[in-house]
Write a protein that holds these residues in place. Structure first.
Motif, PDB file in Angstrom:
ATOM      1  N   LYS A 120      84.873  88.515   1.079  1.00 26.60           N
ATOM      2  CA  LYS A 120      86.049  88.605   1.953  1.00 26.60           C
ATOM      3  C   LYS A 120      86.429  90.051   2.283  1.00 26.60           C
ATOM      4  CE  LYS A 120      89.352  88.512  -1.799  1.00 26.60           C
ATOM      5  NZ  LYS A 120      90.586  88.004  -2.301  1.00 26.60           N
TER       6      LYS A 120
ATOM      7  N   ARG B 134      84.570  92.808   5.649  1.00 22.15           N
ATOM      8  CA  ARG B 134      85.080  93.079   7.001  1.00 22.15           C
ATOM      9  C   ARG B 134      85.959  94.328   6.985  1.00 22.15           C
ATOM     10  NH1 ARG B 134      87.866  88.503  10.492  1.00 22.15           N
ATOM     11  NH2 ARG B 134      85.714  87.864  10.627  1.00 22.15           N
TER      12      ARG B 134
ATOM     13  N   LYS C 176      82.980  94.286  18.617  1.00 23.70           N
ATOM     14  CA  LYS C 176      83.270  93.002  19.268  1.00 23.70           C
ATOM     15  C   LYS C 176      82.196  91.975  18.917  1.00 23.70           C
ATOM     16  CE  LYS C 176      83.967  90.853  23.757  1.00 23.70           C
ATOM     17  NZ  LYS C 176      83.976  91.022  25.204  1.00 23.70           N
TER      18      LYS C 176
ATOM     19  N   LYS D 280      82.680  90.752  15.380  1.00 20.75           N
ATOM     20  CA  LYS D 280      83.811  89.816  15.277  1.00 20.75           C
ATOM     21  C   LYS D 280      83.414  88.440  15.791  1.00 20.75           C
ATOM     22  CE  LYS D 280      87.416  93.289  15.507  1.00 20.75           C
ATOM     23  NZ  LYS D 280      88.416  93.968  16.327  1.00 20.75           N
ATOM     24  N   LEU D 281      82.688  88.403  16.909  1.00 18.74           N
ATOM     25  CA  LEU D 281      82.209  87.128  17.435  1.00 18.74           C
ATOM     26  C   LEU D 281      81.280  86.453  16.436  1.00 18.74           C
ATOM     27  CD1 LEU D 281      81.510  88.187  21.128  1.00 18.74           C
ATOM     28  CD2 LEU D 281      83.201  86.487  20.378  1.00 18.74           C
ATOM     29  N   GLU D 282      80.396  87.230  15.862  1.00 21.85           N
ATOM     30  CA  GLU D 282      79.447  86.714  14.874  1.00 21.85           C
ATOM     31  C   GLU D 282      80.187  86.098  13.689  1.00 21.85           C
ATOM     32  OE1 GLU D 282      76.231  88.631  11.785  1.00 21.85           O
ATOM     33  OE2 GLU D 282      76.678  89.755  13.603  1.00 21.85           O
ATOM     34  N   LEU D 283      81.166  86.812  13.181  1.00 20.94           N
ATOM     35  CA  LEU D 283      81.915  86.335  12.010  1.00 20.94           C
ATOM     36  C   LEU D 283      82.760  85.100  12.320  1.00 20.94           C
ATOM     37  CD1 LEU D 283      82.992  89.771  10.507  1.00 20.94           C
ATOM     38  CD2 LEU D 283      81.326  88.152   9.554  1.00 20.94           C
ATOM     39  N   SER D 284      83.163  84.958  13.579  1.00 16.24           N
ATOM     40  CA  SER D 284      83.964  83.785  13.946  1.00 16.24           C
ATOM     41  C   SER D 284      83.087  82.600  14.345  1.00 16.24           C
ATOM     42  CB  SER D 284      84.940  84.144  15.072  1.00 16.24           C
ATOM     43  OG  SER D 284      84.241  84.386  16.269  1.00 16.24           O
ATOM     44  N   GLY D 285      81.768  82.747  14.201  1.00 19.28           N
ATOM     45  CA  GLY D 285      80.857  81.646  14.472  1.00 19.28           C
ATOM     46  C   GLY D 285      80.322  81.597  15.893  1.00 19.28           C
ATOM     47  N   GLU D 286      80.715  82.517  16.731  1.00 23.09           N
ATOM     48  CA  GLU D 286      80.243  82.552  18.120  1.00 23.09           C
ATOM     49  C   GLU D 286      78.968  83.389  18.211  1.00 23.09           C
ATOM     50  OE1 GLU D 286      83.464  83.025  21.092  1.00 23.09           O
ATOM     51  OE2 GLU D 286      84.780  83.121  19.325  1.00 23.09           O
ATOM     52  N   LYS D 287      77.940  82.888  17.558  1.00 26.90           N
ATOM     53  CA  LYS D 287      76.710  83.662  17.396  1.00 26.90           C
ATOM     54  C   LYS D 287      75.944  83.864  18.700  1.00 26.90           C
ATOM     55  CE  LYS D 287      76.170  82.959  12.518  1.00 26.90           C
ATOM     56  NZ  LYS D 287      75.235  82.823  11.425  1.00 26.90           N
TER      57      LYS D 287
ATOM     58  N   CYS E  20      72.358  86.442  13.800  1.00 30.03           N
ATOM     59  CA  CYS E  20      72.773  85.443  14.776  1.00 30.03           C
ATOM     60  C   CYS E  20      71.683  84.419  15.061  1.00 30.03           C
ATOM     61  CB  CYS E  20      73.191  86.120  16.091  1.00 30.03           C
ATOM     62  SG  CYS E  20      74.746  87.000  15.959  1.00 30.03           S
TER      63      CYS E  20
END
Length: 124
Positions: free
Chosen positions: A33, A36, A82, A85-92, A122
């Motif tokens: 955790k 990041r 950016k 952040k997308l990667e970590l939020s699942g938007e690979k 990703c």
């Protein structure tokens, strides 16, 4: 004498940037955790070192690389952040698209290994 010392300082700063990039790449592969926050702090350090280089170039313009563009470098770092952040939020898929674009940008080669690592994460 001062020119030699400034060139040496330039080399130290560049070496520090390389070490920070390596640390950012390695920490990206650790599931925790706090990673990041650590990456965010390392990214801030990259910006600070870039600012130090700009100050150094004001003192000794002769050591400034002809292709140095601080605004472009800042844009690249922002886009990398950016993508992460997308990667970590699942938007690979969206993150992978940004990493691919960054890999194609010749001005972004200073973080190439980081983009490759992101693209690899990703794809899995």
């Amino acid at each position: 004498m001062m020119a030699e010392e400034l060139k040496e300082i330039f080399n130290y700063i560049q070496g520090g940037r390389e070490k920070l990039k390596s640390a950012m790449d390695k920490i990206a592969n650790i599931e925790n955790k706090n990673t990041r926050r650590i990456r965010s702090e390392l990214m801030k350090s990259m910006f600070d070192l870039r600012d130090a280089l700009e100050e150094l170039y004001d003192i000794a313009p002769e050591i400034k690389p002809s292709d140095f563009d601080p605004k472009k470098e800042e844009e690249i770092l922002f886009r990398q952040s950016k993508a992460r952040k997308l990667e970590l939020s699942g938007e690979k898929q969206e993150a992978a698209k940004i990493y691919k674009e960054l890999l194609q940008d010749p001005k972004a080669s200073f973080l190439k290994e980081s983009f490759e690592a992101g693209l690899y994460r990703c794809s899995n």
